[in-house]
Design an enzyme around this catalytic site. Sequence first.
Site, mmCIF file in Angstrom:
data_model
loop_
_atom_site.group_PDB
_atom_site.id
_atom_site.type_symbol
_atom_site.label_atom_id
_atom_site.label_comp_id
_atom_site.label_asym_id
_atom_site.label_seq_id
_atom_site.Cartn_x
_atom_site.Cartn_y
_atom_site.Cartn_z
ATOM 1 N N CYS A 107 -10.243 4.938 0.763
ATOM 2 C CA CYS A 107 -8.795 5.088 0.666
ATOM 3 C C CYS A 107 -8.410 6.418 1.281
ATOM 4 O O CYS A 107 -9.079 7.428 1.050
ATOM 5 C CB CYS A 107 -8.390 5.038 -0.813
ATOM 6 S SG CYS A 107 -6.628 5.286 -1.098
ATOM 7 N N HIS A 150 -5.530 -4.169 -1.796
ATOM 8 C CA HIS A 150 -5.700 -2.725 -2.024
ATOM 9 C C HIS A 150 -4.349 -2.010 -1.895
ATOM 10 O O HIS A 150 -3.996 -1.174 -2.736
ATOM 11 C CB HIS A 150 -6.713 -2.183 -1.000
ATOM 12 C CG HIS A 150 -6.915 -0.703 -1.011
ATOM 13 N ND1 HIS A 150 -8.125 -0.109 -1.332
ATOM 14 C CD2 HIS A 150 -6.070 0.329 -0.729
ATOM 15 C CE1 HIS A 150 -8.001 1.209 -1.249
ATOM 16 N NE2 HIS A 150 -6.761 1.509 -0.872
ATOM 17 N N GLU A 151 -3.581 -2.364 -0.853
ATOM 18 C CA GLU A 151 -2.284 -1.708 -0.628
ATOM 19 C C GLU A 151 -1.252 -2.127 -1.670
ATOM 20 O O GLU A 151 -0.463 -1.296 -2.144
ATOM 21 C CB GLU A 151 -1.769 -1.998 0.793
ATOM 22 C CG GLU A 151 -2.726 -1.597 1.925
ATOM 23 C CD GLU A 151 -3.270 -0.187 1.804
ATOM 24 O OE1 GLU A 151 -2.581 0.687 1.250
ATOM 25 O OE2 GLU A 151 -4.415 0.048 2.261
ATOM 26 N N HIS A 154 -1.465 -0.108 -4.692
ATOM 27 C CA HIS A 154 -0.824 1.218 -4.608
ATOM 28 C C HIS A 154 0.635 1.152 -5.068
ATOM 29 O O HIS A 154 1.149 2.112 -5.651
ATOM 30 C CB HIS A 154 -0.862 1.764 -3.182
ATOM 31 C CG HIS A 154 -2.157 2.438 -2.814
ATOM 32 N ND1 HIS A 154 -2.695 3.479 -3.548
ATOM 33 C CD2 HIS A 154 -3.016 2.235 -1.789
ATOM 34 C CE1 HIS A 154 -3.826 3.887 -2.979
ATOM 35 N NE2 HIS A 154 -4.057 3.145 -1.901
HETATM 36 C C1 4LI Z 1 -13.403 4.053 12.569
HETATM 37 C C2 4LI Z 1 -12.418 3.822 13.505
HETATM 38 C C3 4LI Z 1 -18.792 0.869 4.823
HETATM 39 C C4 4LI Z 1 -18.170 1.869 4.086
HETATM 40 C C5 4LI Z 1 -18.189 -0.351 5.023
HETATM 41 C C6 4LI Z 1 -13.423 3.385 11.365
HETATM 42 C C7 4LI Z 1 -11.436 2.897 13.251
HETATM 43 C C8 4LI Z 1 -16.893 1.634 3.533
HETATM 44 C C9 4LI Z 1 -16.916 -0.595 4.493
HETATM 45 C C10 4LI Z 1 -12.437 2.448 11.053
HETATM 46 C C11 4LI Z 1 -16.270 0.402 3.730
HETATM 47 C C12 4LI Z 1 -11.451 2.210 12.027
HETATM 48 C C13 4LI Z 1 -12.585 0.626 5.754
HETATM 49 C C14 4LI Z 1 -11.487 0.256 3.771
HETATM 50 C C15 4LI Z 1 -13.800 0.286 3.827
HETATM 51 C C16 4LI Z 1 -16.237 2.685 2.741
HETATM 52 C C17 4LI Z 1 -8.708 1.560 4.381
HETATM 53 C C18 4LI Z 1 -13.725 1.630 9.125
HETATM 54 C C19 4LI Z 1 -11.339 2.085 8.902
HETATM 55 C C20 4LI Z 1 -13.680 0.663 7.976
HETATM 56 C C21 4LI Z 1 -11.241 1.087 7.795
HETATM 57 C C22 4LI Z 1 -7.949 -0.171 2.733
HETATM 58 C C23 4LI Z 1 -10.313 -0.537 1.776
HETATM 59 C C24 4LI Z 1 -9.012 0.199 3.753
HETATM 60 C C25 4LI Z 1 -16.281 -1.919 4.733
HETATM 61 C C26 4LI Z 1 -16.422 4.161 0.828
HETATM 62 C C27 4LI Z 1 -9.079 3.945 4.438
HETATM 63 N N1 4LI Z 1 -11.422 0.516 5.070
HETATM 64 N N2 4LI Z 1 -13.771 0.524 5.136
HETATM 65 N N3 4LI Z 1 -12.671 0.154 3.113
HETATM 66 N N4 4LI Z 1 -12.427 1.763 9.796
HETATM 67 N N5 4LI Z 1 -12.527 0.872 7.119
HETATM 68 N N6 4LI Z 1 -10.340 0.098 3.100
HETATM 69 N N7 4LI Z 1 -15.001 0.167 3.175
HETATM 70 N N8 4LI Z 1 -16.908 3.106 1.667
HETATM 71 N N9 4LI Z 1 -9.318 2.642 3.882
HETATM 72 O O1 4LI Z 1 -15.130 3.073 3.036
HETATM 73 O O2 4LI Z 1 -7.928 1.622 5.302
HETATM 74 S S1 4LI Z 1 -8.766 -1.432 1.778
HETATM 75 CL CL1 4LI Z 1 -10.218 1.054 11.740
HETATM 76 NI NI NI Z 2 -5.667 3.332 -0.571
#
Ligand code: 4LI
Ligand code: NI
Length: 190
Positions: A107, A150-151, A154
């Site tokens: 997040c 998730h959103e 929030h």
């Molecule tokens: C780089 C460039 C491993 C760890 C796998 C990265 C562009 C986690 C997963 C991204 C995880 C982009 C994401 C979310 C997870 C982890 C969110 C990478 C961004 C993957 C988005 C809201 C949960 C959303 C699958 C702690 C900031 N996003 N990975 N969870 N990506 N991303 N969430 N989980 N472990 N979070 O984060 O935007 S719902 Cl796009």
């Molecule tokens: Ni969040």
Amino acid sequence: MDDVIREGNSVLREKAEEVALPPSDEDKRQLEEMIEFLRNSQDPETAQEYQLRPGVGLAAPQINLKKRMIAMRTTDHNDELIELAMFNPKIISHSQQSAYLEGGEGCLSVDRDVPGIVPRYARVKLEAYDLDGRRFTKRLRGFLAIVFQHELDHLNGIMFYDRIDEQDPYKIELPPHELVQRSEDEVPLA
Ligand code: 4LI
Ligand code: NI
């Protein structure tokens, strides 16, 4: 640019208010800025320049607005780019089946790793209003469905780690019946 509210700020624990429809020019501008923030956070050069963490979803309370607005930007299972800007989103139906991200959830408001399984619905049908104030519905599954839930959380003051089992962070919730079979939909994503 990085005006994201971090955990500990009480705004993240409040219930956001419905946006009056049709949306005002200010509401629209703010929701457009949320999409723009996600684009910037996903662009390696801009993210580097402004020290942004990449995100695929953002809810208005995360930028200190107590409004029911959500922005999402990611690809679907066909690798197609999906950008969604929503006023007053809600779930109108959902699957019984659950799903979760195997890597856990991250997040933009949480600057630490919180390990564990966050149980979500595998599929949801949502209702919301777009930037023009028009009502729409959409079915989501996979990663998109999880990001949306998730959103939406929030907007109700819920953080993803509230849904992680304290005693057993990797416990997988299953329906309380031994004859219920796990289906393909329950395989972890990513
Ligand atoms: C780089 C460039 C491993 C760890 C796998 C990265 C562009 C986690 C997963 C991204 C995880 C982009 C994401 C979310 C997870 C982890 C969110 C990478 C961004 C993957 C988005 C809201 C949960 C959303 C699958 C702690 C900031 N996003 N990975 N969870 N990506 N991303 N969430 N989980 N472990 N979070 O984060 O935007 S719902 Cl796009
Ligand atoms: Ni969040």
